[in-house]
Every structure is written in structure tokens, then in C-alpha cells.
Scaffold this motif. Structure first.
Motif, mmCIF file in Angstrom:
data_model
loop_
_atom_site.group_PDB
_atom_site.id
_atom_site.type_symbol
_atom_site.label_atom_id
_atom_site.label_comp_id
_atom_site.label_asym_id
_atom_site.label_seq_id
_atom_site.Cartn_x
_atom_site.Cartn_y
_atom_site.Cartn_z
ATOM 1 N N ASN A 83 0.856 -1.193 0.000
ATOM 2 C CA ASN A 83 0.000 0.000 0.000
ATOM 3 C C ASN A 83 0.891 1.242 0.000
ATOM 4 O OD1 ASN A 83 0.554 0.713 2.879
ATOM 5 N ND2 ASN A 83 -0.566 -1.194 3.231
ATOM 6 N N GLY A 84 0.292 2.377 -0.261
ATOM 7 C CA GLY A 84 1.060 3.615 -0.326
ATOM 8 C C GLY A 84 1.617 4.029 1.019
ATOM 9 N N THR A 85 0.867 3.757 2.073
ATOM 10 C CA THR A 85 1.291 4.126 3.418
ATOM 11 C C THR A 85 2.662 3.521 3.728
ATOM 12 O OG1 THR A 85 -1.032 4.168 4.087
ATOM 13 C CG2 THR A 85 0.597 4.069 5.842
ATOM 14 N N LEU B 296 5.555 5.121 1.898
ATOM 15 C CA LEU B 296 5.951 6.388 2.519
ATOM 16 C C LEU B 296 6.758 6.156 3.792
ATOM 17 C CD1 LEU B 296 2.676 8.126 1.587
ATOM 18 C CD2 LEU B 296 4.907 9.239 1.291
ATOM 19 N N THR C 143 -3.387 17.186 3.815
ATOM 20 C CA THR C 143 -3.108 15.980 3.040
ATOM 21 C C THR C 143 -3.776 14.820 3.754
ATOM 22 O OG1 THR C 143 -1.374 14.575 2.064
ATOM 23 C CG2 THR C 143 -0.903 15.521 4.226
ATOM 24 N N TYR C 144 -3.736 13.670 3.131
ATOM 25 C CA TYR C 144 -4.223 12.458 3.772
ATOM 26 C C TYR C 144 -3.203 12.066 4.842
ATOM 27 C CZ TYR C 144 -6.008 7.672 4.091
ATOM 28 O OH TYR C 144 -6.523 6.485 4.527
ATOM 29 N N ALA D 41 -1.669 9.536 5.696
ATOM 30 C CA ALA D 41 -0.566 8.613 5.400
ATOM 31 C C ALA D 41 0.672 9.316 4.855
ATOM 32 C CB ALA D 41 -1.031 7.539 4.423
ATOM 33 N N SER D 42 0.534 10.581 4.442
ATOM 34 C CA SER D 42 1.709 11.313 3.964
ATOM 35 C C SER D 42 2.787 11.433 5.035
ATOM 36 C CB SER D 42 1.321 12.731 3.525
ATOM 37 O OG SER D 42 0.451 12.700 2.434
ATOM 38 N N VAL E 109 3.365 16.978 -1.237
ATOM 39 C CA VAL E 109 2.210 16.266 -1.780
ATOM 40 C C VAL E 109 1.688 17.046 -2.987
ATOM 41 C CG1 VAL E 109 -0.055 15.283 -1.250
ATOM 42 C CG2 VAL E 109 1.646 15.548 0.584
ATOM 43 N N ASP F 88 5.129 12.748 -2.343
ATOM 44 C CA ASP F 88 3.975 11.864 -2.229
ATOM 45 C C ASP F 88 3.129 12.071 -3.483
ATOM 46 O OD1 ASP F 88 1.591 10.552 -1.721
ATOM 47 O OD2 ASP F 88 1.425 11.237 0.364
ATOM 48 N N HIS G 277 -1.774 11.421 -5.398
ATOM 49 C CA HIS G 277 -2.881 12.112 -6.073
ATOM 50 C C HIS G 277 -2.553 12.482 -7.515
ATOM 51 C CE1 HIS G 277 -4.644 13.911 -2.063
ATOM 52 N NE2 HIS G 277 -4.477 12.601 -2.012
ATOM 53 N N SER H 267 0.487 5.870 -3.369
ATOM 54 C CA SER H 267 -0.564 4.868 -3.279
ATOM 55 C C SER H 267 -1.017 4.473 -4.673
ATOM 56 C CB SER H 267 -1.749 5.454 -2.509
ATOM 57 O OG SER H 267 -2.837 4.558 -2.531
ATOM 58 N N MET H 268 -1.426 3.207 -4.798
ATOM 59 C CA MET H 268 -2.112 2.750 -6.009
ATOM 60 C C MET H 268 -3.367 1.988 -5.602
ATOM 61 S SD MET H 268 1.015 1.547 -8.431
ATOM 62 C CE MET H 268 2.053 2.755 -9.266
ATOM 63 N N MET H 269 -3.992 2.421 -4.476
ATOM 64 C CA MET H 269 -5.192 1.712 -4.035
ATOM 65 C C MET H 269 -6.350 2.001 -4.996
ATOM 66 S SD MET H 269 -7.214 4.263 -2.659
ATOM 67 C CE MET H 269 -8.374 3.546 -1.516
ATOM 68 N N LYS I 59 -7.543 5.532 -6.300
ATOM 69 C CA LYS I 59 -6.627 6.532 -6.858
ATOM 70 C C LYS I 59 -6.676 6.520 -8.381
ATOM 71 C CE LYS I 59 -5.536 7.929 -2.879
ATOM 72 N NZ LYS I 59 -4.690 7.406 -1.845
ATOM 73 N N ALA J 266 -2.088 -1.292 -3.270
ATOM 74 C CA ALA J 266 -0.693 -1.317 -3.687
ATOM 75 C C ALA J 266 -0.084 0.059 -3.519
ATOM 76 C CB ALA J 266 -0.563 -1.758 -5.147
HETATM 77 C C1 PLP Z 1 -4.150 7.389 -0.434
HETATM 78 C C2 PLP Z 1 -3.003 8.189 0.058
HETATM 79 C C3 PLP Z 1 -1.911 7.633 0.735
HETATM 80 C C4 PLP Z 1 -1.916 6.240 1.295
HETATM 81 O O1 PLP Z 1 -1.998 5.224 0.414
HETATM 82 P P1 PLP Z 1 -2.666 3.830 0.771
HETATM 83 O O2 PLP Z 1 -2.432 3.048 -0.483
HETATM 84 O O3 PLP Z 1 -4.114 4.064 1.061
HETATM 85 O O4 PLP Z 1 -1.946 3.265 1.931
HETATM 86 C C5 PLP Z 1 -0.822 8.430 1.021
HETATM 87 N N1 PLP Z 1 -0.818 9.735 0.705
HETATM 88 C C6 PLP Z 1 -1.845 10.322 0.101
HETATM 89 C C7 PLP Z 1 -1.771 11.783 -0.231
HETATM 90 C C8 PLP Z 1 -2.990 9.585 -0.229
HETATM 91 O O5 PLP Z 1 -4.043 10.193 -0.791
#
Ligand code: PLP
Length: 438
Positions: free
Chosen positions: A74-76, A79, A100-101, A103-104, A146, A172, A175, A196-198, A201, A208
Motif C-alpha cells: 500500500n502507499g502508506t 511512505l 493531506t491524507y 498517510a503522507s 504532496v 507523495d 494524487h 498509493s495505487m489503491m 486513486k 498497492a
Molecule cells: C491514499 C493516500 C496515501 C496512502 O496510500 P494507501 O495506499 O491508502 O496506503 C498516502 N498519501 C496520500 C496523499 C494519499 O491520498
């Protein structure tokens, strides 16, 4: 007599949007090619392998124009790994925009580091380059940039500040996959990109993430942090991934540092390889659809496009989570919440696109004030000897006003002029009838 289309739908008139949305909002686009690629992994029992992921990484690196790429579950996690690779550790600080979200930046806490939040620029909604330098201290290790809601952050202003102080830059790109800043793809300006590639997105392949960098040392550190089979030295698990052998990491081959496991399920990598083949063409259509929408609203009072100037060489990539910028003063002070409520009534088949704001301002969240993640008897933000960089209400005024200055717009995946014109008419109608709502 006024026709019903001139009366706001909220006040009993006919809604502006009448056509079926069809698949104009459907995403990702999945074809039998994706299905076959995923099934191939399933039938081979190769979900936990590395071959498909490595092929995807090589193709992704070539596409973004960087030497190294690494897949993540995952993107988290991508990062977190990027931060750790940049040397963020206990007692350090990172700088990150508040808007930002989570997870950044939140995994900085799990590394024992604090987050010094910066404000955003009200036009770009990205980190304000003027609010960075004074935050840099002796323990600042990284700046997270971001590219917010697809908008390419002003890297020309940010990089010199980071270089001057020897602070690394993590982009990051969650987006903004494929967005250009002055003709060059975002993710290639800083020291390391993570994203992130969830499924929600614009580059959507399930659950992913991806890391990409030109820096071989950062790449090797990411491998040693979460890829026990792929360390840069030969191990009993695998041949080396690259030529780089880093003395500091050699003794640790075969066991990931800190115990992280970052291998991606290869069904996602397989889908990723197919999605990458079509990504540029599909996002080119998104760009023409979204630009069409905004061109139709050019000059409407109270509303501004959130996009770079057309002759700037910059683009919005896949236009993830697209926003508009709101100017209440041009609409007699009409609150954006009321504006959005009226727009939603004009597009009853897709009301969910129009809400005020964006993310919530992270610097006010209790995780960054009081949470004691390590059970040390004090907030993690100050547990490891960091300066106290916590910031309360009123400190980052633009981020705190996001609910007044931004709103959501439809995210079109296909350029269908008749349908897009109706949605643009919905926003225009409400702006032009602001008087009726006040
Ligand atoms: C979605 C997102 C993430 C996290 O990614 P995940 O795949 O959900 O873990 C990190 N940073 C930003 C800005 C996001 O929008």
C-alpha cells in the motif's frame, strides 16, 4: 414566466443534469486483459512471488523516468519506507503540509520522529514554499511534498530550500500519477517518490503502492527495510537485485530491518502492468474531460479552476479527487456548504461529488498532540527529545479554512461533451442564482 430550469432544483426547479451518467465515472477501467493477467498469477500460485512485481517495477521505472522502483502492499508503507530510507529516526523531524491524507506523514511517529506541519497555498492547495524554510531545524531530515488533488507542487521553489539545508525531499505522488510540472513528471524532482495505487486513486490496481528513485542508496535501504528476499547482497533467499552492495546493510541480509514485510500480492502487480500500458491514454482523456468542464465555467463568479495555467507545461495527471476553489465574496458571502447543497440538488444522479473542503487539517488532530504511541508516558511528538513543534488552532490559517475555500467537482473518466456540459451547467446555475439562496 420563469421556466423551471431557471429555478434552483433545491427550490423546486428542474435539475440541470438529466442525462444518465453511464460509465463516465467508472474507475478503474478493467478489461479481460487485466482479468487474464490476474488469473495467470492465481493459477500459477504465484501470489507471493517476485517475478511479476519486478517486471512491473522495471516498467514503472522506465515510465516515470527513474532508475529504481519498488512495489509496496500500500502507499502508506511506501511512505514509511521512504522516510526511514531518508534517515528519519527517533528525535528527528519531518516537514509536511497539514492539508493531506494522514498517510503522507503519520508513520514518522512510528519512527519516533515529529511532524512539523506547514501551511498550503490557497491557489495550488500544495505546501506553501514560503512556509518551509523557517521550520527547518537541526533534526529536520525530510520534507514531504504532496501534489495535492493532482496539482503539481512548485518544485522549482521547494528544491533549492531543501538543498540549501541538506534536507531530503520525499514526493507523495498518490494524487498525481503522471502529472507534469513544467513538462517533467512529478516524482522525479525530489530524492525519492512514494505513492498509493489503491483502488480509489487514479493509478488504481487494488491495494498497492510504489516507491521510485534515482538514488541507489535509498533504493537499497528500502529493500533492506522490507524485502527480506531481495537485499542488495546475495543471500540464501535470492540473488542480488542490483550492483550496489552497501557495507552498512550487508550483515543484515535475509532479515528485514525492524521486521517490516513489504512484498506486494502479485495479483496487484499483474493488474498494474496492464494498467500502466493504458495509463497515459486514459488519463489524456480524463484531462480533456476535466479541462472541458472548467473551460465551460470560465468567468463564472465565485468559482475558480484548481489547475495550472494552460501554457505552463504542467498538468493534473489523472485529476484524482478534483477540487474547485471557492470565492464566497464574489457570491455575496454565500457559504460554500449552501452552494454545494444546491449543486447536489442539480445533479441528483451523482450528488456525492460536491461537498465543501478536502481532507481535514492534520496539525489539529490529536494524534499529533496527545497520542502516546510508545507508552512512554508522554505524547510521541515530544517523546524522543524533539523540539515541541505541535501547533494549535489559528496557526495554519489556509489549511484550517479548507472547508470554506474548496469544493468537490465530478471526476470524469471519459470526455463526453453533452454529459459534461450538464454538470458544468449545474455549478454555473447555482453560482448565477446565489442571490436566491442567501
Ligand atoms: C491514499 C493516500 C496515501 C496512502 O496510500 P494507501 O495506499 O491508502 O496506503 C498516502 N498519501 C496520500 C496523499 C494519499 O491520498
Amino acid at each position: 414566466m420563469t421556466s423551471t430550469t431557471e429555478v434552483l432544483a433545491l427550490q423546486g426547479g428542474a435539475p440541470a443534469v438529466t442525462k444518465e451518467a453511464g460509465d463516465i465515472f467508472a474507475w478503474p477501467i478493467v478489461t479481460t486483459e487485466d482479468e487474464e493477467a490476474v488469473l495467470e498469477v492465481l493459477r500459477r500460485g504465484a501470489m507471493s512471488g517476485n517475478d511479476v512485481s519486478k517486471a512491473f517495477e522495471a516498467e514503472f521505472a522506465a515510465w516515470i523516468g527513474l532508475k529504481h522502483a519498488l512495489t509496496y502492499p500500500n502507499g502508506t508503507e511506501s511512505l514509511r519506507a521512504a522516510m526511514w530510507a531518508c534517515g528519519v529516526g527517533a528525535g528527528d523531524e519531518i516537514i509536511c503540509p497539514s492539508m493531506t491524507y494522514w498517510a503522507s506523514c503519520t508513520s514518522a511517529l512510528s519512527l519516533g520522529a515529529a511532524v512539523n506541519f506547514a501551511d498550503i497555498d490557497p491557489e495550488t492547495l500544495c505546501i506553501d514554499p514560503k512556509d518551509i524554510e523557517h521550520r527547518i531545524g537541526p533534526r529536520t531530515k525530510a520534507i514531504v511534498v504532496v501534489h495535492y488533488a493532482g496539482y503539481p507542487a512548485p518544485m522549482d521553489a521547494i528544491m533549492p530550500i531543501a538543498r540549501k539545508h541538506g534536507v531530503l525531499v520525499i514526493e507523495d505522488v498518490s494524487h498525481a500519477h503522471g502529472a507534469l510540472y513544467k513538462g517533467r513528471m512529478v516524482g522525479t524532482f525530489g530524492d525519492i517518490a512514494a505513492m498509493s495505487m489503491m483502488a480509489g486513486k487514479s493509478f488504481a490496481i487494488g491495494e498497492a503502492g510504489m516507491m521510485a528513485t534515482n538514488n541507489g542508496a535509498l533504493y537499497e535501504r528500502c529493500i533492506s527495510y522490507g524485502f527480506y528476499e531481495r537485499t542488495g547482497v546475495a543471500s540464501r533467499f535470492n540473488a542480488p537485485d542490483s550492483q550496489i552492495t552497501m557495507e552498512e546493510l550487508k550483515p543484515f541480509a535475509g532479515v528485514p530491518l525492524g521486521g517490516f514485510k513489504h512484498r506486494l500480492n502479485q495479483t496487484c502487480a499483474a493488474m498494474g502492468r496492464v494498467q500502466l500500458k493504458y495509463y497515459d491514454a486514459r488519463t489524456a482523456e480524463i484531462q480533456s474531460a476535466m479541462n472541458r468542464f472548467w473551460d465551460l465555467l470560465d468567468g463564472v463568479p465565485g468559482l475558480r479552476a484548481h489547475r495550472p495555467a494552460k501554457d505552463s507545461g504542467s498538468t493534473m495527471g489523472g485529476w484524482y479527487s478534483p477540487r474547485g476553489l471557492y470565492r464566497a465574496e464574489e457570491l455575496g458571502g454565500l457559504p460554500v456548504a449552501k452552494f454545494c447543497e444546491a449543486v447536489r440538488a442539480e445533479m441528483p444522479n451523482a450528488p456525492y461529488w460536491c461537498h465543501p473542503g478536502a481532507n481535514f487539517a492534520l496539525h489539529l488532530h490529536q494524534v499529533f498532540h496527545t497520542a502516546d504511541i510508545f507508552r512512554m508516558g508522554q505524547p510521541t511528538m515530544i517523546s524522543f527529545g524533539q523540539r515541541d513543534v505541535r501547533q494549535g488552532p489559528g496557526t495554519l490559517p489556509v489549511s484550517e479554512r479548507i472547508g470554506e475555500i474548496a469544493f468537490g467537482i465530478p471526476w470524469f473518466k471519459h470526455d463526453r461533451p453533452e454529459i459534461i456540459a450538464e454538470y458544468a451547467a449545474a455549478y454555473r446555475k447555482v453560482a448565477e442564482h446565489a442571490d436566491a439562496l442567501r
